[in-house]
Each structure stands twice: as C-alpha cells, then as structure tokens.
Design an enzyme around this catalytic site. Structure first.
Site: not given
Ligand code: ATP
Ligand code: MN
Ligand code: MN
Length: 371
Positions: A205, A207, A295
């Site tokens: 992902d 962040d 995120d």
C-alpha cells in the site's frame, strides 16, 4: 559484503532500534523460512513462538554478511533452538523440510489466500476454512456468508491491490493527494511514510501522514480531502475512523498497535497518465488505471513526530523502540507521545531525532529501520 563475521565486530543488540537494517537482506534464505514458520504460529495463535521467529529473522536481516555456518552465529541474540535447527537444515540441505511441509499444507495455503484479501484477518480466514472453504469461489457462493463493505471491495479490486505498488506509483499518488490538500489549505503538510520512506522499491500500500500547523484543523482537512477525491471520481473505497485522541487520557499503559488519530483506509484509482514509468501491471495488461491501497493518518502537529516514527515502521523496529523505552528507560512510547514514568512528565518532540535523543539512542535513519 563478507561471508563470515569480521573478527572485531561490535556486539549485535537484542533491540532492533539499536541495529541498522537496510533493505539489502544477506540472509533471505533463512528469514523467508522463519517468516513461514511465524505465519503458521500466528494462525494457530501461538504468539510467543511467532514473535521468537520474527525476532530471529530481524537479527539476521541486520547482518552485513551472509551466514555460512552455525558457529558464526554464536554471538548473535534472539536465535533460539528452533531458529538454529532450521538454519542447520538449510545450511546442510539448502532447504528446511519443516518449512516445505508447511508450504504444501492445505490449511497454510488457504489461510494465506484468504488473508490476502483486504479486510480479511486470520479470524475470518480461519472461520471460512473451518466451514470447508478452500477457494474464493467457495466463499463467494456460500450464501450464508455476509461480507462487510471492506471485504466486498477487497474482492472487487483483488487483482489490482494484491499486486505490489511501485515507487513511481507511490510518488504519483502523493502528487494527487498533495494537490487536493493544497487546494484546501496552502499550509497542508503531506509526508510519505511506511515502507517507501524506508527505501523499499515496492509496497502493499502507500502510507501518508497529513497535518497542518493550524492546530485542531487536521481532522477537517482529512475529511475535506476525502470529499474532494470522491468528487474527482478517484476514491473507490473509504473506511474513515474519526479521532478518539484525548491528551488527558494519556499515557496508555498497554502496548497498542493502533493509534487514535483521525485516519482512513482507502482504495484509490490511479491513472496511468499520472505515473512517469507507467503502471506496475502484469505483462500484456494495458489498462489505463489501477486500484491502489492508501492509508492516510492525520495527527495534530505537536504529535507529528511520534506519528511519523510509528507509521514509518518497520513493525519490528517500532515494537523494539517501545520495548527499549519501557524496559531500559522506564518510559512509555506510542504513536502519540513519550512519557517518563520516573519524572511523571511528557517529553515533547518536533522531530524523530528529538525522540531518539530523549531515549538516549543513536539516531537511526528511516532507510536503516527495515528490521
Ligand atoms: P508495506 O510495503 O507492505 O506496506 P509497511 O511497512 O508500509 O510495508 P504497513 O502495514 O503499511 O507496512 O504499515 C506501516 C506502518 O504503520 C507500520 O509501522 C505499522 O505498524 C503502522 N500501522 C499500520 N496500521 C496501523 C494502524 N491502524 N494504526 C497505527 N499504526 C499502524
Ligand atoms: Mn505500507
Ligand atoms: Mn499501511
């Protein structure tokens, strides 16, 4: 790069936060094996054994040399009997039979498959396994299973989000979010964190930490960014958690992986045209966009350094920073603050360097925190 430990080598610390660990792993053959064993222990809820093997892996990752014999490891901390037995097998046969057996185990494979879906943790995966499910289609055709929104989106975008995100894609996403943030307030501060801040080439992902010097405005800034991305049609999924942060309830005595700042777990649509080196697609795939997990966490400015240190990882590095603070310094460190239990006072910090200094630790650069 040495094949044996240099003779006058300084002792390796049992704390990951006192070791420098780059992304170059000279002992991958061992650490990959330990990770498989750790995963198996985790899904059987054998936390101590799981942690033991993760600690052993972390120590080997920090070595600037490749282990060629068990004798060369006798000065290293955190290598238990099990870890040494596995290393012995690998040194002798090139692989561990115990690990090979797990890799071909149906339960291990199924748990690995199910937990690879966004929103599916070990508990849910185990429940599905015990119902006799072995594939996604088993799960998706079982009408008694209710998938929550996160899991539905996890399945919907599975192909894209199970594929690694490249550094170029992370940079492109950063510029998209940065544009949105600065359109809302010119003094927004957006920082890339997580694995990419540690110098990793790929991540699962991307962040980010988002804040503003206007104290108290950070949460509405995050909400406004979400609204804006939605309007732009590039927000495929958003799980928003509002802040439950309350300074008067600090410090929290128990170790907590989660923090209480406003945050969101997103799936974003990234256009190929925004990525300099093109999308990290599978061969022959010429889609013009891909889905990416993002995120975003939004602490107030005066807690920014603590949030940055916590979200930069690695998980083992953070865990040992907290353990070092507690055991060696009688201090409590978390993603919010640092508290000195002896003096009964909070220690303020505006940079990560301040936090290392408060703890009496040598500063470790983000790219040396791949413990
Ligand atoms: P990857 O490349 O696989 O994404 P990563 O190191 O970036 O690797 P993440 O799972 O994205 O891994 O986590 C980044 C950091 O954020 C870790 O240090 C982790 O402990 C922390 N973190 C993750 N989720 C939360 C959460 N909900 N609350 C607080 N901290 C979190
Ligand atoms: Mn990450
Ligand atoms: Mn993350």
């Amino acid at each position: 790069r040495e094949d044996f430990p240099p003779t006058a080598e300084a002792a390796v610390s049992q704390y990951a936060c006192q070791r420098r660990t780059t992304t170059e792993n000279n002992n991958k053959i061992f650490t990959d094996a330990f990770e498989v064993l750790a995963e198996r222990y985790q899904s059987n809820e054998m936390e101590r054994r799981c942690l033991g093997l993760r600690r052993a892996a972390s120590v080997l990752k920090s070595l600037p040399w490749a282990v060629r014999s068990l004798e060369s490891t006798h000065n290293l901390p955190c290598l238990g009997e099990h870890a040494k037995a596995v290393m012995d097998e690998i040194l002798e046969h090139g692989l561990s039979f115990e690990v090979e057996k797990i890799l071909s185990d149906e339960r291990y494979q199924t748990m690995k498959l199910f937990t690879s879906v966004f929103g599916v943790g070990p508990k849910t995966a185990d429940k599905w396994y015990r119902r006799g499910h072995r594939s996604f289609s088993d799960v998706l055709t079982d009408r008694s299973i209710h998938l929550n929104q996160m899991q539905q989106n996890g399945f919907l975008h599975y192909g894209d989000i199970s594929r690694a995100v490249s550094k170029a894609e992370a940079r492109a996403l950063m510029s998209v979010i940065d544009e949105a943030a600065h359109a809302i307030t010119p003094n927004a501060i957006l920082t890339l964190t997580g694995g990419f801040r540690r110098g990793k080439e790929f991540g699962h992902d991307v962040d980010f930490i988002l804040t503003t010097p206007e104290q108290g405005k950070e949460e509405s800034l995050l909400q406004n960014i979400i609204k804006r991305l939605k309007k732009q049609g590039i927000l495929l999924y958003c799980e928003y958690q509002s802040s439950t942060f309350d300074m008067s309830k600090l410090p929290i005595q128990k170790f907590k992986a989660m923090d209480q700042f406003a945050k969101c777990f997103l799936i974003m649509r990234l256009e190929s045209s925004r990525v300099e080196e093109g999308l990290h697609n599978v061969e022959g795939d010429s889609k013009s966009w891909r889905a990416v997990r993002v995120d975003l966490v939004s602490p107030p400015m005066d807690h920014y350094a603590f949030a940055l240190l916590g979200w930069s990882g690695s998980t083992m590095f953070d865990r040992d920073l907290r353990r070092f603070a507690r055991v060696e310094r009688r201090m409590i460190l978390d993603n919010h603050c640092l508290y000195n239990k002896t003096k009964k006072e909070f220690l303020a910090a505006t940079t990560e360097k301040d936090i290392f200094a408060h703890l009496g630790l040598e500063y470790i650069e983000p790219w040396q925190r791949n413990a």
